[in-house]
Write a protein that holds these residues in place. Structure first.
Motif, PDB file in Angstrom:
ATOM      1  N   ARG A 130       0.616  -1.377   0.014  1.00 17.50           N
ATOM      2  CA  ARG A 130      -0.166  -0.489   0.035  1.00 17.50           C
ATOM      3  C   ARG A 130       1.083   1.468  -0.010  1.00 17.50           C
ATOM      4  NH1 ARG A 130      -5.007  -0.966   2.734  1.00 17.50           N
ATOM      5  NH2 ARG A 130      -5.144   2.205   2.902  1.00 17.50           N
ATOM      6  N   TRP A 149       1.854   5.239   1.018  1.00 13.01           N
ATOM      7  CA  TRP A 149       1.860   5.921   2.304  1.00 13.01           C
ATOM      8  C   TRP A 149       1.237   7.390   1.455  1.00 13.01           C
ATOM      9  CZ3 TRP A 149       1.105   4.056   6.976  1.00 13.01           C
ATOM     10  CH2 TRP A 149       1.646   2.395   7.326  1.00 13.01           C
ATOM     11  N   GLN A 150       0.244   8.304   2.360  1.00 16.33           N
ATOM     12  CA  GLN A 150      -0.359   8.641   1.773  1.00 16.33           C
ATOM     13  C   GLN A 150      -0.398  10.604   2.962  1.00 16.33           C
ATOM     14  OE1 GLN A 150      -2.727   7.820  -1.587  1.00 16.33           O
ATOM     15  NE2 GLN A 150      -2.149   9.921  -2.715  1.00 16.33           N
ATOM     16  N   ASP A 180      -2.610   8.371   8.853  1.00 18.44           N
ATOM     17  CA  ASP A 180      -2.843   6.859   8.382  1.00 18.44           C
ATOM     18  C   ASP A 180      -3.347   6.025   9.871  1.00 18.44           C
ATOM     19  OD1 ASP A 180      -2.923   4.503   7.015  1.00 18.44           O
ATOM     20  OD2 ASP A 180      -1.725   5.289   5.278  1.00 18.44           O
ATOM     21  N   GLU A 181      -4.053   5.368   9.609  1.00 19.54           N
ATOM     22  CA  GLU A 181      -4.284   4.631  10.599  1.00 19.54           C
ATOM     23  C   GLU A 181      -3.190   2.727  10.261  1.00 19.54           C
ATOM     24  OE1 GLU A 181      -8.431   4.398  10.389  1.00 19.54           O
ATOM     25  OE2 GLU A 181      -8.447   6.138  10.931  1.00 19.54           O
ATOM     26  N   ARG A 182      -2.899   2.840   9.603  1.00 20.24           N
ATOM     27  CA  ARG A 182      -1.789   1.821   9.285  1.00 20.24           C
ATOM     28  C   ARG A 182      -1.369   1.614  10.325  1.00 20.24           C
ATOM     29  NH1 ARG A 182      -0.206   1.121   4.058  1.00 20.24           N
ATOM     30  NH2 ARG A 182      -1.156   4.136   3.240  1.00 20.24           N
TER      31      ARG A 182
END
Ligand code: C5P
Length: 400
Positions: free
Chosen positions: A60, A62-63, A67-69
């Motif tokens: 994925r 990253w932007q 980010d909740e990851r």
């Protein structure tokens, strides 16, 4: 080549048209074994969508700063932990300005500020933006702050103008990134190499030559630059691009090659004779094209000087490395050459294993014996040879 195996690279993509080259860079990195985490700025996403990078990396993209990851909400810190490098390509004028002042208002700029790995930037912008005093100041400041600036190149720009500011090509960025991760084991050392065949003229259009491609010598020059050496490459007639960072001198004949070597050899730490120098040259070079008509033609040849032996015999000789390309009895001939020419190292290979191709299988002969390098791509083999040269030089230095 799996030269990035086991390495994770964080690639920042900012908003310039060169972002399309970042997609190719990701492909090359993944092919070379790297895990790539792409961080896309909002402007970068205007040029290439996250889906492209996600498909190429299998990860994925990253932007967002929020980010909740990441369980702890610390993407801005955690992403560079354990990474081999953070490369921003393309880096716009705006991003360089931000970086040089330490701004941190989005995920990528925050990552740059909080990084604990080397940071490299590949600028990409219009030539006037690049030449603008503000950009010059920012780039100088980044250099002083320990950020490595890759490029930019000179050439045609997306806006139609020509000048400095083009982002380096993906393959060049890959090479520079690889080099930036290597220990600089030849830093401060000067290396002189010969490569390719020589061409011994018979008349204005014909001559004697051989099938050496020059690839091994060019790969060695590249491998020396990667570990920090200042490299001069004296090349016979070959159709190869000059490795980046190498000073190249083109010659044709053995005599020209010898002159070029003798002009340059003073102050060199290492001399590597990779060239397949013609042993003989025609005694006479016809001023006009030789015409056919006779049933046979006898050529008289004179022996050429042995460049490597001459260099090794100099009073202040550099560490000398020779090559022995043989069709049989490799160990006997290679070892014989090492002793006769007084060389620190001879790289031996059977011609059927290497000449002209992209791969090579070599054995290294030094005073301690023979060391076999596994068959590999010539660049990989060159890196192995350079590591061996460094080890031998360190050993002899330690004994001095
Ligand atoms: O003796 P032989 O020609 O096989 O030795 C090969 C080595 O000597 C290579 O390292 C080659 O570059 C170098 N050489 C040279 N000048 C010559 C012949 C060979 O520098 N005239």
């Amino acid at each position: 080549m799996n030269e990035f195996q086991g390495k994770r690279i964080v690639l920042g993509v900012t908003g310039g048209v060169a972002a399309y080259k970042a997609a190719e860079l990701v492909r090359l990195l993944v092919k070379a074994g790297a895990e790539v985490d792409v961080v896309l700025t909002a402007a970068g996403a205007q040029f290439v969508g996250a889906a492209t990078f996600q498909a190429l990396t299998g990860r994925r993209v990253w932007q967002a700063l929020w980010d909740e990851r990441m369980d702890n909400g610390m993407a801005h810190i955690d992403l560079t932990r354990g990474a081999a490098a953070l490369l921003v390509a393309p880096a716009t004028a705006d991003f360089l300005a931000k970086l040089s002042h330490g701004f941190a208002d989005d995920l990528l700029s925050t990552l740059c500020l909080a990084r604990d790995c080397p940071l490299l930037v590949a600028p990409a912008m219009n030539r006037q933006m690049w030449e603008n005093p503000a950009t010059r100041r920012n780039v100088a400041q980044l250099g002083a702050d320990g950020v490595r600036v890759l490029g930019p190149a000179h050439g045609e720009q997306a806006c139609g103008e020509v000048g400095d500011g083009r982002m380096l090509e993906a393959a060049e960025l890959l090479d520079d990134l690889y080099a930036s991760l290597q220990a600089k084991t030849l830093s401060g050392k000067r290396v002189l190499l010969t490569a390719g065949p020589t061409f011994e003229a018979l008349d204005p259009v014909r001559g004697l030559t051989n099938s050496s491609s020059g690839k091994m010598g060019f790969s060695l020059a590249r491998a020396c630059v990667e570990v920090g050496a200042e490299v001069t490459l004296i090349a016979g007639p070959v159709a190869l691009a000059t490795p980046r960072g190498v000073r190249r001198v083109d010659v044709q004949s053995a005599l020209q090659m010898r002159d070029a070597v003798m002009r340059t050899v003073s102050g060199q730490d290492v001399f590597v004779g990779v060239a397949a120098v013609a042993d003989y040259r025609p005694r006479q070079v016809a001023a006009d094209k030789v015409k056919k008509g006779t049933a046979s033609l006898v050529l008289e040849l004179d022996a050429n000087p042995d460049i490597l032996a001459e260099v090794a015999a100099l009073p202040d000789a550099p560490f000398c490395v020779g090559f022995a390309a043989e069709s049989r009895d490799l160990a006997m001939y290679a070892e014989g050459k090492r002793v006769a020419k007084k060389l620190g190292l001879v790289v031996g290979n059977l011609v059927q294993d290497g000449l002209g191709g992209d791969t090579n299988a070599v054995t290294l002969f030094d005073a301690a014996g023979a060391h076999v390098l596994p068959p590999a791509d010539k660049v990989e083999v060159a890196r192995g040879i350079v590591a061996h040269i460094v080890a031998l030089m360190e050993k002899s230095h330690g004994q001095a």
